[in-house]
Structure formats: structure tokens, C-alpha cells
Scaffold this motif. Structure first.
Motif, PDB file in Angstrom:
ATOM      1  N   GLU A 176      19.668  98.137  -0.295  1.00  0.00           N
ATOM      2  CA  GLU A 176      20.078  97.493  -1.690  1.00  0.00           C
ATOM      3  C   GLU A 176      20.275  98.604  -2.657  1.00  0.00           C
ATOM      4  OE1 GLU A 176      16.990  95.018  -2.658  1.00  0.00           O
ATOM      5  OE2 GLU A 176      17.165  93.386  -1.162  1.00  0.00           O
ATOM      6  N   GLU A 462      26.638  90.829   8.513  1.00  0.00           N
ATOM      7  CA  GLU A 462      27.438  90.680   7.279  1.00  0.00           C
ATOM      8  C   GLU A 462      29.056  90.302   7.584  1.00  0.00           C
ATOM      9  OE1 GLU A 462      26.641  94.310   5.507  1.00  0.00           O
ATOM     10  OE2 GLU A 462      25.037  93.422   4.148  1.00  0.00           O
ATOM     11  N   SER A 478      21.331  87.894   2.477  1.00  0.00           N
ATOM     12  CA  SER A 478      22.137  87.162   1.244  1.00  0.00           C
ATOM     13  C   SER A 478      21.967  85.720   1.665  1.00  0.00           C
ATOM     14  CB  SER A 478      23.502  87.726   1.089  1.00  0.00           C
ATOM     15  OG  SER A 478      24.228  87.751   2.422  1.00  0.00           O
TER      16      SER A 478
END
Length: 703
Positions: A176, A462, A478
């Protein structure tokens, strides 16, 4: 309420399950006593405001009533960034990082401002830091009008830099921070992130992009964790280069590094970076970067090049010996042995360069592996000498743990058959293939009604879309509209129970068998009380009533005495040949239904094919085969001969047949048997009656 008490209340409002005092203490980096004081303040405030206080359920934790939560959401400034106090260890680490990485001088007042602490507090931190860096042959000095400096060899300065980075790594890794290090947009968020503002988001994204390009051209993939570590390390190394602080590498080392593909990749990497951020990178630093590329853990290497040079040829031979010895000591046979050897080589190749160049990677899972997989860890330590002989130095516990995770992953991976299921689960793991295999096998044993579709890296997650019912991940993900359960890479019993409760409450359904019926409990409650929110009550009952489903049994491994019981010990004068010896030794297990005829035949066939590999000590043999060859239940049986039998050139007097229904159930008993053979082999061989043998087995089963 003070700022921290408010943050604790925020945490209780936002959590959807019970939370313990210990968990709150860890979250806010304070003592349990401090949390108890905060809870008292919160309860006083809630009482004054006319609200019910914090509830507590024994052995579960704390919680707030749902109606209180709703009122708090409307009344309080809810924040996703809780109060946090930097520990002395974290402050020391940040002080070191700032001194060596920042281009301007740092003074005492700036550190006081950075951490919002007193002069005496930061002086004590610096005093302890001075003592610590001395152990690394470095000096922390303070010069008039030049602030604090670290003096010493540049390679040592950077090695210590990577060491202190482990103290300030966020709980979910550097992902992050790298992805969005400048996203803090409120004064409170900036205060919490203040030390991390040393990182420039644009420059780190550039470093990550160039590393991914290196992966693509080299046909490899770093683990998510290592990729992010490399970004942070290289970013800070280049800050040192900007200060004209260069490393030194001797000419012999340069020649070795120059012959590798990593050197060419490092050259391209440094050239691009030099142009993009306008920095002069000398040749010696290219060699230094190549060291780290060679040493980086990978998920896969499509072109491992076992024959690329003499060193790698020798390493491949070492891997073959380690796997063969592990099979021998663990009494298992890997069905995909060649594939496992190649996978372990891919792991040991960077480990070889890490040890060679003194690059240490902290293994946060070390204690967890030692506690949850003690037998696999011990077996790995028994075979590590092959690797140590090659590199001519001892291997650290961190590296041994990584290798143990590979062996453990393969032990649990082989022989597992997925059943037809109703729900699909995806695993996202950032720690590499060894860890993901262990996590996958743990979940397979825990969630019998769930189909695990695979274990993937964060980057694969992702890039793709997945049709699954829920995800188990080692870091927060996410939101894609799919439930995500965040777990530690290696689960202990408490973690397993927590996960079961969360999954059980998924979609208001129960997918794991439990001891109590929620609907029945609701019916009982309705007889004596009015239920205003039935669905909410059902949800809470599901969380509370979920049974741990024999987690202790899943983890527990039987002792030597439990597997080799007195009635399965046979003493006789002699047998006709070694085949007859194996058949007679196996008879107790066969008659009691532990194995079938196929297992006996396979043990004999293995010796005919592989030779006397089952002779593991003088006059002692351990016949065995794979679980799939006819094992119905784990057990052992013994044949003790007065006159030895010739087993393809080896004289054998005692045979212990081993049958294990998986690759792990027998490991504790095998360790105890090995200790018995080392200390009391002659006593066992010369035993005249069964009672002497039983006494020996009982003695070593207690260890």
C-alpha cells in the motif's frame, strides 16, 4: 475521552465480530493495562451519554450492541486510521532510516517533531541505537551543525538499513505504501503516515515498473513480498548513491557476478533509472544491484538453467541429495520427485546467493513454522548439511525455515483429492509458493465442503477476474464484491477457529457441520422472550455456536507407542529370506485392517527396484510405501529376529513396517524411533523378550 480512547471506540464500532483486549493492544501498540484504562473511560462516557456499555462474552471478547453502533456512527468522527503509538524499536529504526536516507542533516528537534515525543524520549532512543549499530561495526555520531551521521563501511550501512526496515514494515507489507504513499489527505492521516512520507511515490512506482520489466525479460516472477521489498531497498540505496556514498566490491566477486544474466538485467535497470531520475550510477553499484536480483525469492523461473555454470550444477546435485535424504528420514516417497527437485532448486538458487553475499531476509513466519510444523523443521535441519557443505558456512534459521516450508508444502500437497463441493475458494498469498502450499493444505483439511480453486499471487489477482464464492488472503484486497477473509500465512488453532466462525456466518448459511442448530435455539428463545431482530440474532448465534471441529486432532500427531502397540510386535528366531521378513513384519497391520495386500507387495517391489534403501541403521530396516498404495489407517508393526536376514547385502535383525495414511501423521513417531535407534539400538537388538522392547518404546514415546 482522549484521542486513543476515541480510536478504541471507533475500532469497536467498525468491527463485525468480537475483539479481544490483546488484539486491541496489538492494534494500538500499547499494553493491555492501557487498553483496560481506555475501556473504563469509554464505558464512563457511554453511561453519561445514556448508552449501554461495552459487552463482554467470556472466551470470545468485547462487542457493542448494534443499536449503539448505529448511534455512534452518527455521533462520532469515525476514522479508518486508528490511533497509533510508535514503539521504541520502531522509533530507533526510523531514526536510522532517516539519518542514512535523507540528503539533509537531521537534528534532535526534527525527530521529536516526527514522533511527537519528548526530548528525553528521543535521546534515550538514540543512545540505544548507538549501542545497537556498534554491533554492526558502525558508529552513530553527532557533529556540530551537521546533525547525526552513520559512519562505517557502505555495505554494512545498507545491510543494517534493510535490517531496520523490517521493524517498520506495515502489517500488510509495503504494497500500500508503494501503490499510494501520498494519498493521505487529512491532517490526521498525514500525522499517522508522517515517517512514511520519506518515500516518493512516483520514484517508487518507476523502480517497480523497471523490476517488472526485468522479470518479463528474465522469464521469472518475484514473490509479491520480495518485489515490494526490492522496491523499498533499491529506492533507499539510490538515495545513498545521490549522496555519493558508494559500495566496494572486489574484482573476483565482480567476475562471478558479471557472468550471470542478473548482471545484464541490473545494467539495463540502472541505465533506465539513471536517465529517468537524473542520477549518476557508477558501475560498482550495478554489480551491487545484481547481487540483490540474484538473491531475490521467486515464484517461478521458466528458465532455471541447471547447467549454466559449475556452481549451479553443484547446487542442483545438492538439491537432489537433500530431497533423497528427506524422503529417507521422513519415510515418504514424493510421487512428483523430479518436479519437486526443480522447484526446490528454483528456491535454493537465490538462497545460495543470499548466503554467499551476506544478504539476510527476515522470515516473519519462522516461529509459526517451528511451532506448527516441528517435525518438518527438524527433518529439514537434518538434510541442510548438504547445502552448508556447498557454501562452506552454516545456514541461518530464517533460510532453514523457508526450505522447511517447501518440504512441508509438498508433503501436504501430494495425495490430496478434492471432493465434490458446493462453494469455491481462492487463496491469495504474497509470501511465495512454499507458504501458499502450506496454507492451501491447511484449508483443505479444515474446510471439507469447500473447493479450493487455486493459490495465486497478489499480482495475478489484480490482473484477472475470478468466479469464486469467497477468498482467503494474507493481505487485505480491493473490494470486488466477493467476501475476503484475511489470515496469517500459517494458521494456528485460534486462527482456524476464527476463520471457521467467519465462513460459517457467510450468506447467513452454515457450511461446516456444527453441534447446535441456530433455528432450534431461536425457537427456544422465542418461548421466553420477544425477538425484535431475528436475523441479526441468528447471525450472532452462528458466530458463537460454531464448533471448532476437532482442530486439535487435525494438528496432533501420534507417538511411537501409539502407532507401535505391543500386540503388533513379533519375535521369532529366523525367516527364509528378506521378502518373507517384510511379509511377516506386516502381518499384524494386515490382520487388523491397517493395510491391504497391495501395500505389502508394493514394499517388496520398492526394494527390488531401489535396493536396500529401507535399511536406515545397522541391522535395522523400515519397510514402507506411499499412503495411496493401500493404507487404511496409520500404524506400525515390528519383526524382531534372533538370526539376521540378508536384505540385498545388508544384515537385518529388526524390521518396523510403517503405514501412514498421509505424509505427516507418522513424523513424530519416526523422530522418537530415530532417537531410540541412536541411543538404545544395541539394547533393542539384543532384547530376549517383548517386555524389554515395549519398555524402550514407552521410554522414547514420552519425548
Amino acid at each position: 475521552m482522549d484521542r486513543r480512547s476515541l480510536a478504541v471506540l471507533n475500532q469497536l464500532v467498525q468491527t463485525d465480530s468480537y475483539v479481544t483486549v490483546q488484539e486491541l493492544a496489538q492494534t494500538f501498540n500499547v499494553s493491555k493495562r492501557t487498553i483496560y484504562n481506555d475501556l473504563t473511560k469509554i464505558n464512563d462516557w457511554l453511561k453519561e451519554s445514556g448508552h449501554p456499555g461495552i459487552r463482554q462474552v467470556r472466551e470470545q471478547g468485547l462487542y457493542l450492541d448494534e443499536n449503539v453502533k448505529e448511534k455512534m456512527v452518527a455521533q462520532l468522527p469515525i476514522s479508518n486510521n486508528p490511533y497509533y503509538e510508535y514503539s521504541p524499536s520502531e522509533r530507533k529504526a526510523w531514526v536510522y532510516i532517516y539519518i542514512v536516507a535523507q540528503e539533509h542533516f537531521y537534528y534532535l528537534a526534527e525527530f521529536m517533531e516526527l514522533f511527537q515525543v519528548s526530548r528525553n524520549t528521543i535521546l534515550e532512543d538514540i543512545k540505544k541505537l548507538k549501542e545497537e549499530v556498534n554491533d554492526f561495526r558502525l558508529q552513530l555520531v553527532s557533529e556540530h551543525r551537521q546533525g547525526y551521521k552513520i559512519k562505517g563501511d557502505e555495505s554494512d550501512i545498507r545491510r543494517v538499513l534493510t535490517h531496520y526496515l523490517t521493524f517498520v514494515t506495515p502489517d500488510n507489507g509495503w504494497y500500500e505504501i508503494i501503490a499510494d504513499s501520498t494519498s493521505a489527505n487529512t491532517s490526521e492521516e498525514k500525522r499517522l503516515l508522517r515517517p512514511y512520507l520519506i518515500f516518493n511515490n512516483d520514484e517508487m512506482r518507476l523502480v517497480k515498473h523497471l523490476l517488472i520489466e526485468y522479470e518479463r525479460k528474465s522469464h521469472i516472477e518475484f514473490t509479491d513480498e520480495i518485489l515490494n521489498n526490492l522496491v523499498i531497498w533499491f529506492y533507499l540505496f539510490f538515495k545513498r548513491i545521490k549522496q555519493v556514498q558508494y559500495v566496494k566490491i572486489d574484482s573476483v566477486e565482480k567476475e562471478v557476478i558479471k557472468s550471470t544474466e542478473a548482471f545484464e538485467g541490473a545494467n539495463i535497470f540502472c541505465s533506465h533509472l539513471s536517465r529517468e531520475i537524473n542520477i549518476n550510477i557508477p558501475d560498482v553499484e550495478v554489480y551491487y544491484i545484481a547481487k540483490y536480483l540474484l538473491s531475490a525469492k521467486v515464484n517461478y523461473d521458466l528458465n532455471p538453467q541447471y547447467e549454466e555454470n559449475k556452481e549451479m550444477k553443484l547446487l542442483f546435485q545438492v538439491v537432489e541429495k537433500m530431497v533423497s535424504d528427506f524422503q529417507l528420514y521422513a519415510a515418504v516417497n514424493f510421487f512428483e520427485k523430479e518436479r519437486m527437485i526443480k522447484n526446490l532448486f528454483v528456491h535454493l538458487k537465490p538462497a545460495y546467493y543470499r548466503v554467499k553475499y551476506g544478504i539476510e531476509i527476515e522470515n516473519a513466519l519462522r516461529e509459526s513454522v517451528e511451532q506448527n510444523y516441528p517435525e518438518v523443521y527438524r527433518l529439514t535441519k537434518k538434510v541442510i548439511h548438504h547445502f552448508e557443505n556447498l557454501i562452506n558456512q552454516p545456514v541461518t534459521d530464517n533460510e532453514i525455515t523457508y526450505i522447511a516450508m517447501h518440504f512441508g508444502g509438498w508433503l501436504r500437497r501430494e495425495g490430496i483429492i478434492l471432493s465434490s463441493v458446493r462453494k469455491k475458494l481462492l487463496i491469495v498469498c504474497t509470501s511465495g509458493l512454499g507458504t501458499s502450499r502450506i496454507l492451501e493444505s491447511q484449508l483443505e483439511g479444515l474446510l471439507s465442503e469447500v473447493d479450493i480453486v487455486g493459490a495465486i499471487s497478489l499480482r495475478d489477482y489484480e490482473k484477472q477476474a475470478f468466479s469464486v464464492d469467497f477468498i482467503v488472503s494474507t493481505i487485505p484486497l480491493s473490494d470486488r464484491g466477493i467476501p475476503v477473509f484475511v489470515v496469517k500465512p500459517i494458521l494456528d488453532n485460534k486462527d482456524k477457529e476464527k476463520l471457521l466462525r467467519k465462513i460459517n456466518s457467510l450468506n447467513n448459511e452454515t457450511h461446516i457441520d456444527q453441534l447446535y442448530s441456530v433455528d432450534t435455539v431461536i425457537d427456544i428463545v422465542k418461548r421466553y422472550a420477544i425477538v425484535e431482530e431475528e436475523e441479526a440474532l441468528k447471525q450472532e448465534l452462528r458466530r458463537y455456536l460454531q464448533s471448532p471441529i476437532a482442530i486439535d486432532i487435525e494438528k496432533r500427531k501420534p507417538s511411537l507407542g501409539e502407532l507401535l502397540q505391543p500386540e503388533r510386535i513379533i519375535m521369532t528366531e529366523q525367516v527364509s529370506d528378506w521378502m518373507d521378513a517384510i511379509q511377516q513384519a506386516a502381518l499384524p497391520l494386515l490382520h487388523q485392517g491397517y493395510i491391504n495386500e497391495k501395500y505389502v507387495n508394493t514394499m517388496i517391489a520398492n526394494v527390488l527396484k531401489l535396493g536396500p534403501y529401507i535399511v536406515i541403521a545397522e541391522q535395522f530396516a523400515l519397510p514402507h510405501a506411499a499412503p495411496a498404495d493401500g493404507v487404511k489407517k496409520s500404524g506400525m508393526s515390528m519383526l524382531h529376529l534372533e538370526k539376521p536376514v540378508d536384505l540385498q547385502g545388508e544384515a537385518v535383525r529388526v524390521l518396523v513396517v510403517l503405514a501412514s495414511w498421509d505424509n505427516e501423521q507418522h513424523l513424530k513417531a519416526l523422530r522418537q524411533l530415530t532417537k531410540l535407534l541412536k541411543a538404545s539400538r544395541k539394547e533393542m537388538m539384543c532384547a530376549k523378550d517383548k517386555e524389554q522392547i515395549i519398555k524402550l518404546i514407552q521410554t522414547y514415546s514420552a519425548n
